[in-house]
Each structure stands twice: as structure tokens, then as C-alpha cells.
Enzyme design. Structure first.
Site, PDB file in Angstrom:
ATOM      1  N   TRP A 145       0.733  -1.099  -0.018  1.00 44.56           N
ATOM      2  CA  TRP A 145       0.101  -0.227  -0.078  1.00 44.56           C
ATOM      3  C   TRP A 145       0.797   1.543  -0.039  1.00 44.56           C
ATOM      4  O   TRP A 145       0.350   2.224  -0.257  1.00 44.56           O
ATOM      5  CB  TRP A 145      -0.907   0.056   1.158  1.00 44.56           C
ATOM      6  CG  TRP A 145      -0.295  -0.589   2.489  1.00 44.56           C
ATOM      7  CD1 TRP A 145      -0.403  -1.759   3.003  1.00 44.56           C
ATOM      8  CD2 TRP A 145       0.631   0.364   3.297  1.00 44.56           C
ATOM      9  NE1 TRP A 145       0.307  -1.528   4.387  1.00 44.56           N
ATOM     10  CE2 TRP A 145       0.965  -0.477   4.318  1.00 44.56           C
ATOM     11  CE3 TRP A 145       1.124   1.654   3.308  1.00 44.56           C
ATOM     12  CZ2 TRP A 145       1.890   0.134   5.386  1.00 44.56           C
ATOM     13  CZ3 TRP A 145       2.009   2.152   4.244  1.00 44.56           C
ATOM     14  CH2 TRP A 145       2.248   1.270   5.294  1.00 44.56           C
ATOM     15  N   ASN A 146       2.236   1.157   0.072  1.00 45.91           N
ATOM     16  CA  ASN A 146       2.880   2.311   0.530  1.00 45.91           C
ATOM     17  C   ASN A 146       3.154   3.300  -0.831  1.00 45.91           C
ATOM     18  O   ASN A 146       3.080   4.445  -0.716  1.00 45.91           O
ATOM     19  CB  ASN A 146       4.141   2.145   1.218  1.00 45.91           C
ATOM     20  CG  ASN A 146       5.249   1.267   0.409  1.00 45.91           C
ATOM     21  OD1 ASN A 146       4.709   0.329  -0.469  1.00 45.91           O
ATOM     22  ND2 ASN A 146       6.384   1.290   0.687  1.00 45.91           N
ATOM     23  N   LYS A 169      -2.757  -8.699  -7.416  1.00 46.55           N
ATOM     24  CA  LYS A 169      -3.440  -8.524  -6.181  1.00 46.55           C
ATOM     25  C   LYS A 169      -2.942  -7.232  -5.621  1.00 46.55           C
ATOM     26  O   LYS A 169      -1.941  -7.404  -4.798  1.00 46.55           O
ATOM     27  CB  LYS A 169      -3.160  -9.608  -5.474  1.00 46.55           C
ATOM     28  CG  LYS A 169      -4.509  -9.796  -4.721  1.00 46.55           C
ATOM     29  CD  LYS A 169      -5.047  -9.514  -3.191  1.00 46.55           C
ATOM     30  CE  LYS A 169      -3.873  -9.151  -2.190  1.00 46.55           C
ATOM     31  NZ  LYS A 169      -3.997  -7.982  -1.346  1.00 46.55           N
ATOM     32  N   SER A 172      -5.450  -4.502  -0.060  1.00 45.30           N
ATOM     33  CA  SER A 172      -6.888  -4.110   0.037  1.00 45.30           C
ATOM     34  C   SER A 172      -7.059  -2.555   0.331  1.00 45.30           C
ATOM     35  O   SER A 172      -8.030  -1.970  -0.222  1.00 45.30           O
ATOM     36  CB  SER A 172      -7.509  -5.018   1.190  1.00 45.30           C
ATOM     37  OG  SER A 172      -6.810  -4.844   2.260  1.00 45.30           O
ATOM     38  N   SER A 223       6.139  -7.069   3.133  1.00 44.75           N
ATOM     39  CA  SER A 223       7.074  -7.421   4.084  1.00 44.75           C
ATOM     40  C   SER A 223       7.807  -8.630   4.037  1.00 44.75           C
ATOM     41  O   SER A 223       7.577  -9.561   3.456  1.00 44.75           O
ATOM     42  CB  SER A 223       6.279  -7.294   5.398  1.00 44.75           C
ATOM     43  OG  SER A 223       5.444  -8.205   5.256  1.00 44.75           O
ATOM     44  N   GLU A 244      10.783  -8.561  -3.389  1.00 49.05           N
ATOM     45  CA  GLU A 244      11.072  -7.120  -2.924  1.00 49.05           C
ATOM     46  C   GLU A 244      10.681  -6.856  -1.629  1.00 49.05           C
ATOM     47  O   GLU A 244       9.496  -6.484  -1.284  1.00 49.05           O
ATOM     48  CB  GLU A 244      10.545  -6.142  -3.982  1.00 49.05           C
ATOM     49  CG  GLU A 244      10.864  -6.318  -5.396  1.00 49.05           C
ATOM     50  CD  GLU A 244      12.280  -5.929  -5.878  1.00 49.05           C
ATOM     51  OE1 GLU A 244      13.055  -5.271  -4.978  1.00 49.05           O
ATOM     52  OE2 GLU A 244      12.804  -5.946  -6.835  1.00 49.05           O
ATOM     53  N   CYS A 278       9.976   1.603   1.646  1.00 49.92           N
ATOM     54  CA  CYS A 278      10.992   0.477   1.890  1.00 49.92           C
ATOM     55  C   CYS A 278      12.421   1.053   2.063  1.00 49.92           C
ATOM     56  O   CYS A 278      13.202   0.569   2.926  1.00 49.92           O
ATOM     57  CB  CYS A 278      10.777  -0.616   0.794  1.00 49.92           C
ATOM     58  SG  CYS A 278      11.145   0.150  -0.807  1.00 49.92           S
TER      59      CYS A 278
HETATM   60  P1  NAD Z   1       2.593  -6.828   3.443  1.00 46.29           P
HETATM   61  O1  NAD Z   1       3.522  -7.967   3.310  1.00 46.29           O
HETATM   62  O2  NAD Z   1       1.710  -6.725   4.635  1.00 46.29           O
HETATM   63  O3  NAD Z   1       1.698  -6.943   2.271  1.00 46.29           O
HETATM   64  C1  NAD Z   1       1.947  -6.867   1.073  1.00 46.29           C
HETATM   65  C2  NAD Z   1       0.833  -7.609  -0.005  1.00 46.29           C
HETATM   66  O4  NAD Z   1       0.761  -9.100   0.475  1.00 46.29           O
HETATM   67  C3  NAD Z   1      -0.472  -6.825   0.178  1.00 46.29           C
HETATM   68  O5  NAD Z   1      -1.233  -6.881  -0.946  1.00 46.29           O
HETATM   69  C4  NAD Z   1      -1.251  -7.967   0.995  1.00 46.29           C
HETATM   70  O6  NAD Z   1      -2.689  -8.191   0.958  1.00 46.29           O
HETATM   71  C5  NAD Z   1      -0.710  -9.398   0.417  1.00 46.29           C
HETATM   72  N1  NAD Z   1      -0.533 -10.208   1.453  1.00 46.29           N
HETATM   73  C6  NAD Z   1      -0.336 -10.457   2.744  1.00 46.29           C
HETATM   74  N2  NAD Z   1      -0.558 -11.652   3.277  1.00 46.29           N
HETATM   75  C7  NAD Z   1      -0.630 -12.577   2.361  1.00 46.29           C
HETATM   76  C8  NAD Z   1      -0.919 -13.910   2.130  1.00 46.29           C
HETATM   77  N3  NAD Z   1      -0.675 -14.841   3.230  1.00 46.29           N
HETATM   78  N4  NAD Z   1      -0.895 -14.378   0.981  1.00 46.29           N
HETATM   79  C9  NAD Z   1      -0.759 -13.539  -0.230  1.00 46.29           C
HETATM   80  N5  NAD Z   1      -0.637 -12.293   0.025  1.00 46.29           N
HETATM   81  C10 NAD Z   1      -0.599 -11.935   1.084  1.00 46.29           C
HETATM   82  O7  NAD Z   1       3.232  -5.600   3.215  1.00 46.29           O
HETATM   83  P2  NAD Z   1       2.666  -3.982   3.273  1.00 46.29           P
HETATM   84  O8  NAD Z   1       2.393  -3.833   4.705  1.00 46.29           O
HETATM   85  O9  NAD Z   1       1.521  -3.984   2.530  1.00 46.29           O
HETATM   86  O10 NAD Z   1       4.017  -3.105   2.823  1.00 46.29           O
HETATM   87  C11 NAD Z   1       4.778  -2.813   3.742  1.00 46.29           C
HETATM   88  C12 NAD Z   1       5.953  -3.531   3.397  1.00 46.29           C
HETATM   89  O11 NAD Z   1       6.594  -3.763   2.183  1.00 46.29           O
HETATM   90  C13 NAD Z   1       7.529  -2.788   4.426  1.00 46.29           C
HETATM   91  O12 NAD Z   1       8.027  -4.186   4.776  1.00 46.29           O
HETATM   92  C14 NAD Z   1       8.075  -2.483   3.143  1.00 46.29           C
HETATM   93  O13 NAD Z   1       9.541  -2.412   3.444  1.00 46.29           O
HETATM   94  C15 NAD Z   1       7.833  -3.266   2.203  1.00 46.29           C
HETATM   95  N6  NAD Z   1       8.231  -2.952   0.851  1.00 46.29           N
HETATM   96  C16 NAD Z   1       9.349  -3.435   0.011  1.00 46.29           C
HETATM   97  C17 NAD Z   1       9.469  -2.654  -1.153  1.00 46.29           C
HETATM   98  C18 NAD Z   1      10.679  -3.117  -2.023  1.00 46.29           C
HETATM   99  O14 NAD Z   1      10.715  -2.762  -3.137  1.00 46.29           O
HETATM  100  N7  NAD Z   1      11.597  -3.767  -1.352  1.00 46.29           N
HETATM  101  C19 NAD Z   1       8.666  -1.823  -1.726  1.00 46.29           C
HETATM  102  C20 NAD Z   1       7.607  -1.144  -0.912  1.00 46.29           C
HETATM  103  C21 NAD Z   1       7.274  -1.969   0.265  1.00 46.29           C
END
Ligand code: NAD
Length: 523
Positions: A145-146, A169, A172, A223, A244, A278
Site C-alpha cells: 500500500w505504500n 492483487k 486491500s 514485508s 522485493e 521501503c
Molecule cells: P505486507 O507484506 O503486509 O502486504 C503486501 C501484500 O501482500 C498486500 O497486497 C497483502 O494483501 C498481501 N498479503 C498479505 N498476506 C498475504 C498472504 N498470506 N498471501 C498472499 N498475499 C498476502 O506489506 P505491506 O504492509 O503492504 O507493505 C509494507 C512492507 O513492504 C514493508 O516491509 C516495506 O519495506 C515493504 N516494501 C518493500 C519494497 C521493495 O521494493 N523492497 C517496496 C515497498 C514496500
């Protein structure tokens, strides 16, 4: 509530504007059956899309990026509404960055994915050898979402330009950003099904997508914790997965730095998007000789930043769960003796606002020093020598990005190359993903694989190696029946081609008169 009403509620979810606390939209919470329909549609679209030329794909991509640019303000408003960021942040880091990337992939995909000719070697004459980049098939993309639009559209456009179809996907909370991706590409002429969007939560819809057995690859941004689950699912089905993941980036400011530039730059990289990047600067290390001066300048810049979605420079945080992490980490730091120079208290009123917060006297055992904060808390710590700073920077399970500030570029490079990260900026911060030609990604627990650039596009391709024979020989030396004395011939060939006793000159001369061709003609 009746059973039917309960079921209807379960099948939908509401999105709340983080800046106002008001409901702004609701979307279907897709279950495994609906996810299956989306994957099937993408699978159906794949064969004909994979056969389109780069010219056709580029035309659609350029049309989409042009439309996006012309409608930038409208889309930035949509993105800002669900994410909580300011309109300016949405315009710059989501819309601008994506229009730029779309144009880049449209212009470069053919060059990056054209077949590569290689030498077949002296011993295998009359052969053409090359490898091709072929589309993989259906790619499952899961985004956070960021930077909800850029991190949804970014991988999608690279995958699509490489000839794949995509099931996306989005988070949400930021569903609309995923839908915009489909909307602009569809409007530009992308055939039906080449991109499908699954709406819903991670635990229901995301889970159904990663468990689907008709995907050829997963591309995940989010994450490290969720990334691990997704990587395991990919391993079970032996499909590739690009990850990522999280970061805990460090900036090193040496005594040779331009302190004003360092303070201004790091105030931005610490707090833009409310620190929910991130590659946000999560920890600032400053050489002791200039520590006080830097802290003063940095705190001065930070305390002047305006908080507020409409008139401010920093909007709201996106998720209440993330705000709780920030408050919890700050409380932990306070109890362990940290001092707060500015910020540190949520303002009264609605919305998930939290002020930029500068922290000193941070200790290694504080949560904010070890864990990714992903919010507006920035500790500043002094160091005495460069080795110590590098050791502190590398003392992390993450390795996404980082920065170094010094006017002595040689010193800057030495430090930059010793930090264990996927990217680094000298006298700058958070610049690498803004340059689409630079591969972006992490090492250690920050990820596997790269986004952007040549490598980014090639993620989405299978490599097929090809040989073409066009000589007139009816039987190769190593085919049956193997001629008597063939083993002796091979021994001689080995010595001629690879023994150090044969001088390089002789070997080159033999090559130029086509030794291998002669050997074949002997047969
Ligand atoms: P998150 O891992 O909670 O969710 C990311 C996505 O995964 C969302 O679409 C979520 O609905 C989905 N998801 C969650 N559980 C799942 C499951 N069990 N099965 C399938 N999909 C699932 O992360 P977030 O809170 O949306 O984003 C923040 C994190 O993302 C931070 O840790 C940040 O550092 C990282 N991030 C990394 C990068 C990069 O390029 N390295 C870029 C942006 C954000």
C-alpha cells in the site's frame, strides 16, 4: 443481521480514507473461485498476447503513459485518498515515476529481450548458437500500500511488455491503485484478460492467488514476513518468485560532508510518504566531529515540515496497525533513555497523522534500532571512525539501500561499496528506483531478484537456448558408428586447443585456418 446480509458483508470490504477516517469505497473480497476466474482469463489471453510484436506492445504502453500523464492530477487524487499521502507525493512518486517507467519499458523492451548470438566454439562448426527471451506465461503480482500505484503498475508493465499476462492483487487498502493500472492499459488497447485484478485481503484473496496452480511466476513486493510465506508457496510448485521486501536503511554522514545538503536530503528521505518507504532512511550515523552541528541543522529542517494532507507536506500514515508500531517503538525507546528533539506525539483530531520525530541517545537494544519502523521516527547516532560506522550499518538482517554523505568522493565510494545493500547513494538518498535503467532490489532479507532495468524485464522471461545446423556433414564424429581412432583424434584436438605447451600464437593461427572444419572433412 440475517445470514444473507452477513454473507454479503463478508463478500465486500470497505476502504477508509486514512486522513479523515471516512469510508471512501468498497470492493469485492474475492474468494478462491473468483481468483480462479481471473487466472483463467489471464491464461486465455496469454497465447495471442505472447505472439504480439514489441512494436504493438510499445504502442499500447506509450498510449497508456500519455493518458496517465494527461490525467495525472485525477489519478493522484484517487491514490492519495486511499493511501493518506499528499497529492504532491502521489503525483511525484506514484504517477510521475510510473509514466516514466512505462515510457522506458516501451522504448527498451525489444533491445533487452532480443535474441543473443554466441559462438558455438571451434569444435562445433557450421552451427549458429543463440538464446531467446520468451514470455513465461501468467505472472501473479502482489503489491503493498505504500506506493500503491507505482508498485502495482511497475512490475505489471514490465511483465506485459515481455509478453506475459498478469493477475495483480493490490493491497486491500489501496485497491483503486491496482484498478487504475488495468484501467489505463485497457483504455490504451491492451486486449481483455492480459491484466486482471484480484481485489481482497492478503489472507483470503492473496492466499488464493499464491496457492493457484496455474501461475508461472510470482512477483511480490511487501514485508519480509509475508514474503517468506509466498516464497515457500513458489518453492512448493517450483516456480520462480521475485521478492522485493523490507529494509532498514542507514545513512552515514562523515566529517567531510556538506552538512546542509545532508540535513536537507535526509529530512526528505526520512519523512516523505510519512517514512513509509521501503528505502526510507531509518537510521542516521554521524561522525562525532560534526554530530552536534548536523543534529542542529537536521532538527531545524524537520521541525519546519508541515503536517497535513491538504495544505501540508506530509500526509497521514496509511494503516492504523503501522501507527501502533510507531507508537510502540517510540515508547520502548523513551523507556530505554532516548531523547526526542522534535515530534513524538500524535496531534489531536481525526486521521492517522504523526509528526516527523527526531530521536537522539538511541541504544542498540531499542526496537527502533533493530526492526524496520516504516514510519516517521528517525534516530541519529554518533560514530568515531568509518570502520565502526560500516559495522553498525551492516549489523542488520536487511540490505535494501543506504546513503553516504561526504565531499570526498573517494571516501564516499569506499564506504558505499562496503555497505551490504542492493543499492546505495552518495550525497543523495532514495535515488536508485527513480532511475528506471538501474536494477533495484535487496540483498540479505530484503529480497531476491531485481526490479527495473535490463534485469527487471528479463525476470519475466524464460531463456531458451537454440542451435541451428546448416552444414552438409551427414555424420558427426561423436555419432554412431564411432570411427576407429576417434579417441586419438580427440586427444590431439584437446592438446592443440587447450594445452599451455602450444603457444597462444599457434593456437590462434590454427583457429584462423579453421582447424575444426578440417577435422570434420577428414571424416
Ligand atoms: P505486507 O507484506 O503486509 O502486504 C503486501 C501484500 O501482500 C498486500 O497486497 C497483502 O494483501 C498481501 N498479503 C498479505 N498476506 C498475504 C498472504 N498470506 N498471501 C498472499 N498475499 C498476502 O506489506 P505491506 O504492509 O503492504 O507493505 C509494507 C512492507 O513492504 C514493508 O516491509 C516495506 O519495506 C515493504 N516494501 C518493500 C519494497 C521493495 O521494493 N523492497 C517496496 C515497498 C514496500
Amino acid at each position: 443481521m440475517s445470514e444473507a446480509a452477513k454473507l454479503a458483508e463478508y463478500r465486500e470490504y470497505k476502504v477508509i480514507d486514512p486522513a479523515t477516517g471516512k469510508e471512501i469505497a468498497s470492493y469485492p473480497l474475492m474468494d478462491a473461485g473468483q481468483v480462479d476466474e481471473k487466472v483463467a482469463s489471464a491464461r486465455k489471453a496469454f497465447p495471442s498476447w505472447s505472439q504480439t510484436s514489441f512494436k504493438e506492445r510499445s504502442k499500447i504502453m506509450l498510449e497508456a503513459s500519455s493518458y496517465l500523464a494527461e490525467n495525472a492530477g485525477r489519478y493522484a487524487d484517487d491514490i492519495a485518498a486511499e493511501n493518506g499521502k499528499t497529492r504532491f507525493d502521489a503525483l511525484l512518486a506514484d504517477v510521475y515515476a510510473t509514466a516514466d517507467l512505462m515510457k522506458y519499458v516501451a522504448k527498451n523492451a525489444e533491445k533487452f529481450l532480443r535474441p543473443v548470438r554466441v559462438s558455438a566454439g571451434l569444435a562445433l562448426p557450421f552451427r549458429k548458437a543463440y538464446f531467446r527471451y520468451e514470455p513465461k506465461g501468467v505472472i501473479g503480482i502482489i503489491s503493498p500500500w505504500n506506493y500503491p500505484f507505482n508498485l502495482s503498475a511497475g512490475p505489471a508493465v514490465q511483465a506485459i511488455m515481455a509478453g506475459n499476462s498478469v493477475v495483480l492483487k493490490p493491497s486491500s487498502q489501496t485497491t483503486r491503485s491496482g484498478i487504475i493500472t488495468k484501467e489505463i492499459l485497457g483504455r490504451a488497447g491492451l486486449p481483455e484478460g492480459v491484466i486482471e485484478v484480484v481485489t481482497g485481503s492478503g489472507s483470503v484473496s492473496g492466499q488464493a492467488l499464491i496457492e493457484h496452480d496455474d501461475l508461472d511466476m510470482l512477483y511480490f513486493t511487501g514485508s519480509t514476513q509475508v514474503g517468506r510465506e509466498i516464497y515457500i508457496k513458489a518453492a512448493e510448485r517450483i516456480i520462480p518468485a521475485v521478492m522485493e521486501l523490507g529494509g532498514n536503511d542507514v545513512a552515514i554522514v562523515t566529517k567531510n560532508a556538506d552538512l546542509e545538503r545532508a540535513a536537507n536530503c535526509l529530512a526528505w528521505s526520512s519523512f516523505t510518504n510519512c517514512g513509509q518507504t521501503c528505502i526510507s532512511t531509518e537510521l542516521i550515523l554521524v561522525q562525532r566531529e560534526v554530530y552536534d552541528k548536523f543534529v542542529e541543522k537536521y532538527t531545524q529542517v524537520v521541525s519546519a515540515i508541515n503536517l497535513g494532507k491538504e495544505a501540508g507536506e506530509i500526509g497521514a500514515m496509511t494503516m492504523s496497525s503501522q501507527l501502533k508500531i510507531v507508537e510502540d517503538q517510540l515508547e520502548d525507546a523513551r523507556q530505554k533513555g532516548a531523547r526526542i528533539l522534535t515530534g513524538g506525539k500524535k496531534p489531536e483530531g481525526p486521521g492517522l497523522f504523526y509528526p516527523p520525530t527526531v530521536i537522539v541517545d538511541a541504544k542498540p537494544d531499542m526496537k527502533l534500532m533493530k526492526e524496520e519502523t516504516f514510519g516517521p521516527l528517525k534516530p541519529i547516532v554518533a560514530f568515531d571512525n568509518i570502520d565502526e560506522a560500516i559495522e553498525m550499518a551492516n549489523d542488520s538482517e536487511y540490505g535494501l539501500s543506504g546513503s553516504v554523505f561526504t565531499k570526498d568522493l573517494e571516501e564516499g565510494r569506499k564506504i558505499a561499496y562496503r555497505i551490504k545493500t542492493g543499492s546505495v547513494n552518495i550525497n543523495d538518498s532514495m535515488m536508485t528506483p527513480a532511475i528506471p535503467a538501474l536494477p533495484f532490489g535487496g540483498v540479505k532479507k530484503s529480497g531476491i531478484g531485481r526490479n527495473h532495468g535490463r534485469q527487471g524485464m528479463r525476470n519475466f522471461s524464460d531463456i531458451k537456448s537454440v542451435t541451428e545446423y546448416s552444414g552438409g556433414v551427414k555424420r558427426e564424429l561423436f555419432w554412431y558408428p564411432i570411427p576407429p581412432g576417434a579417441d586419438k583424434l580427440i586427444e590431439k584436438v584437446l592438446v592443440i586447443l587447450y594445452s599451455n605447451k602450444i603457444s597462444a600464437k599457434v593456437s590462434a593461427a590454427l583457429s584462423s585456418i579453421g582447424l575444426a572444419g578440417k577435422l570434420y572433412r577428414k571424416m
